[in-house]
Enzyme design. Structure first.
Site, mmCIF file in Angstrom:
data_model
loop_
_atom_site.group_PDB
_atom_site.id
_atom_site.type_symbol
_atom_site.label_atom_id
_atom_site.label_comp_id
_atom_site.label_asym_id
_atom_site.label_seq_id
_atom_site.Cartn_x
_atom_site.Cartn_y
_atom_site.Cartn_z
ATOM 1 N N LEU A 141 13.351 112.892 31.730
ATOM 2 C CA LEU A 141 11.879 112.820 31.089
ATOM 3 C C LEU A 141 10.953 112.729 32.176
ATOM 4 O O LEU A 141 11.270 112.395 33.393
ATOM 5 C CB LEU A 141 12.030 111.607 30.182
ATOM 6 C CG LEU A 141 12.930 111.829 28.889
ATOM 7 C CD1 LEU A 141 13.127 110.470 28.037
ATOM 8 C CD2 LEU A 141 12.445 112.885 27.976
ATOM 9 N N PRO A 142 9.632 112.862 32.079
ATOM 10 C CA PRO A 142 8.787 112.835 32.816
ATOM 11 C C PRO A 142 8.589 111.456 33.870
ATOM 12 O O PRO A 142 8.470 111.671 34.946
ATOM 13 C CB PRO A 142 7.231 113.106 32.441
ATOM 14 C CG PRO A 142 7.701 113.787 30.960
ATOM 15 C CD PRO A 142 9.103 113.134 30.570
ATOM 16 N N LYS B 97 15.218 108.639 45.732
ATOM 17 C CA LYS B 97 14.577 110.081 45.291
ATOM 18 C C LYS B 97 12.974 109.921 45.645
ATOM 19 O O LYS B 97 12.416 110.912 46.169
ATOM 20 C CB LYS B 97 14.420 110.031 43.941
ATOM 21 C CG LYS B 97 13.727 111.302 43.420
ATOM 22 C CD LYS B 97 14.412 112.564 43.738
ATOM 23 C CE LYS B 97 13.470 113.933 43.479
ATOM 24 N NZ LYS B 97 13.300 114.217 42.147
ATOM 25 N N LYS C 263 2.944 110.944 41.458
ATOM 26 C CA LYS C 263 3.527 109.828 40.923
ATOM 27 C C LYS C 263 4.732 109.323 41.908
ATOM 28 O O LYS C 263 4.817 108.309 41.863
ATOM 29 C CB LYS C 263 4.050 110.326 39.515
ATOM 30 C CG LYS C 263 4.962 109.257 38.890
ATOM 31 C CD LYS C 263 6.198 109.740 37.820
ATOM 32 C CE LYS C 263 7.114 110.392 38.584
ATOM 33 N NZ LYS C 263 8.190 110.952 37.628
#
Lengths: 290, 290, 290, 290
Positions: free
Chosen positions: A63-64, A166, A235
């Site tokens: 998901l985002p 990540k 983000k």
């Protein structure tokens, strides 16, 4: 194995297909239901309502942000069965993942954060790098599934460690790209064609993924294909800055990079491709990288 | 061809040897005369006083900074013959090189700035990358000589362009290394071994020369071999910042990197190896990259 | 009015005294009980166990961080009576204050964040500036109490706004101080005595609280009195950076300042005085501001 | 005394008038001759060609940058008489001033750098702060003249010191202004009116000339009067960064400020007023300081 898959975006769509092709039964769910039905028709997966995903032995979320993962976990919580494995491929936040893991642990469900790297091309080809955080035993259970979607599957540490790696990876990408843009623009303005400069940099110690792949293939030809949104990189860089903050590492460079990508996302919009960030420096310089 | 060589440091010593072995007559000069005599004995070059270097058809300089090059040029100026070629392998400053080129041009001497990349290992093996600025005709005359010391010889633009590309390359190296240090230290503190993190980064988009070569081979094993002094990298980064300034490119990242390496050189001393810069971040973090 | 006071540190001690001297009945509580008893003996306040503070109509907290406030609120929650007013003078975090306010609101208790500025001298003299966030009606009830401890009492917005303004104020202080240190050290090294430079700056547009008060009175004479810990300023600057982040304002300067004070607190220790941060720049410069 | 004045810009015009009104004979010269004639008509000074300025005992220059000063000095050099005093009120560069001083010294002319602070209002009123670098004896000779244009005249050090102090002052102004813009925009977005926030900051430790004068009087009312061009402040900040570089002070904050004002001048144009720099942050934030 019966596998659930929540989130059929640019990455999730081919990854769920690869799981199916590896011989698993795959229950797919997507907020926009039509997308799940299309996936089912195309690859023989099964489109199901959210609660039905709880029937799977292993559930993937892709998901985002961690916000959406937390919401989905809350919604499914009453339906989950003890012993289920939850694998989150979202590029999420370590802190939030730890909170989610704790919620799930109360229901006897193990959580792994397993973000991936390699882009949509890697997702299609099943050659993603997968960095996994969580309990080693849970990781061993998940490994065969992860090897169906990626080629380099690495257990890097406890819950949250996958997301931390990540985020750091993407912040380094962002830093290396911005630095290259500043330097190349100066060289172009001094009469050095960017292609020649890159030829030298890439044979020398200044090279990075940004100078070897992104700038030659996307900037010099001005193609800027949309493969990864600037808003998402911004983000990830925010998460990267949170990681260094949380760890107590004074990090002037990470924090400057954070702010540069925040302003780039403001100027160019969240929907631009991440490599377009160089256009902000081009605007300041009054010149293009070419 | 009769070739002069001024400066027998860590890079100049093997480069002059390679020129000799390519069949040229090489007149070597060094401020510490004994070093020139040792070179002559070891490789059959000829140790000469400074003025005698003017007898060469092509003169190489390979010195710490452009200041020393300018001083040597001034000293030799009355002795130089029209048609001589001056090739400066120093990691110098574009602006100062342009001034030197003008001085030499008054005596009919062509100037090329031709800094190299590849370290002492590349210098020994004759596999250096050479980035050359200057008149194209002069470059063509110099090419056979440069191919005796390097494998990738690229003409990048007018006088100063070679030095500009070198400075940008080294500033990118410095930026990529510092960013990697910040990120890796945070991961280590969150329980991710640096070796595992690097395995993932190097299969992903965050990779750079710093994460692929320097940190695995010099930091993880704490060897920090002295191959390139921190003081010299700090100087190159100052030149890199001058290049972006001179070109009128607003460059917050280059300038932050500049200041970080100035303070690192203050804290660790100019004589430390350049990769030891990560020790400053380690000190702030209270942890080592391992 | 019967007033409770939790936290008798360097600021809380004289503030509680001033409340008493303004005619209120003051119940004091401190983790180290002896301190509360000493306060009671010195000023006629009443030392009480934590739960007894719930008997007050208005409760002040004045603690190191919002963490401690949240803990105290949780502990007192079962004892609190509807209609009580909670006034938090801690230099806290807006986000955490909003969470605390919500917890208290469930018990019918109104929360105001009311951090102060003016140092221990202002606390003694009752001349503090007080910046208050919260419901306007609650503010009007609190005003007479706040005017007993401060001279300039300003309602700046909803819950959290007081803490946000305080954090921004302290980040500006930190920024202005560091910038002044960089500039003054350069001038000193160029032969300009810092005192002369300050005389000019303070008659010109470069002046700030740092150049007018802190550096002349604490740095030039090397006295560095301990009035506000570096660790606490570093915390406030972290909150300041959170505020700009939360508001979505790209803020390269706030974030650089954040990192500089994190590393200063690492190098000098959290217990140093905040003005000692200039010693980090002095160390880098190899010179003192004098 | 017979005094020459070169440069009748926004500052030079009223300063030359004040010298005349203090009883001196003033020979004015300006590149646009008509301006000099207008000055002569208005105040009874005498408009002269450049060479005629050499007849003065003291010559003032008040030009955009040190480049123009150097050009004028070269042009006048053959005409200058031994014992003349040259006073440069330009906001110039220390290094270039040292070179100019040396040129003049060869003709027996003493040079003082004497930049001023206080804006056009201070220039009109004769209340400028003047920071002077150069030989103490020359300073004593110049003092009566300087006291005719300024109220606070301070000898800060050797040639170049005046320019260094001015550049540092303006860099601090730039830093304090930008930091305030970041913080205030965050507060506005969190619901705190900027006017209230400033009221608190200016009673606290975060205050600076930017928060006390510039933002209340020029930003809140959106008047942004043009009193000092952004391009000139960006130039002064470049000089400020050169000063800290030249002095060997690692200065991450000065260098970030330098780059922020370079990009602001790019985005808004050199002709904008310096305070408009806050509009860049406003654009990033999507909000105005109000």
């Amino acid at each position: 194995m019966r596998v659930g898959w929540i989130g059929l975006g640019a990455m999730g769509w081919p990854m769920a297909k690869n799981l199916k092709e590896a011989g698993h039964e795959v229950l797919v769910h997507n907020r926009t239901e039509a997308k799940a039905r299309a996936h089912a028709e195309a690859y023989g997966t099964r489109a199901v309502p959210l609660e039905a995903v709880a029937e799977a032995e292993a559930i993937f979320s892709c998901l985002p942000t961690s916000e959406e993962v937390a919401a989905v976990v809350e919604a499914l919580l009453p339906h989950l069965r003890e012993g289920t494995l939850w694998i989150d491929c979202t590029s999420g936040e370590p802190e939030k993942s730890r909170a989610i893991a704790e919620r799930l642990s109360g229901r006897g469900v193990a959580f792994l954060d397993a973000p991936v790297s390699g882009g949509t091309a890697g997702a299609e080809a099943g050659t993603l790098a997968v960095m996994v955080g969580g309990d080693p035993a849970a990781f061993e259970r998940a490994r065969p599934l992860l090897e169906a979607v990626g080629r380099r599957v690495v257990h890097v540490g406890p819950v949250g460690a996958g997301h931390a790696v990540k985020a750091v990876n993407n912040t380094l990408l962002a830093a290396n790209l911005w630095a290259a843009a500043e330097g190349l623009l100066a060289l172009v303005k001094e009469g050095v064609p960017a292609g020649l400069a890159l030829e030298v940099l890439n044979a020398s110690s200044g090279r990075s993924f940004a100078t070897e792949e992104l700038i030659p293939n996307r900037v010099l030809d001005r193609s800027f294909p949309l493969t990864f949104k600037l808003g998402l990189l911004a983000k990830d860089v925010r998460i990267g800055a949170r990681v260094v903050e949380g760890a107590g590492v004074p990090s002037p460079l990470f924090h400057l990079v954070r702010e540069l990508y925040q302003l780039a996302a403001r100027e160019l919009g969240e929907e631009a491709d991440h490599v377009e960030a160089v256009k902000v420096v081009e605007g300041w310089a009054g010149e293009a990288i070419r």
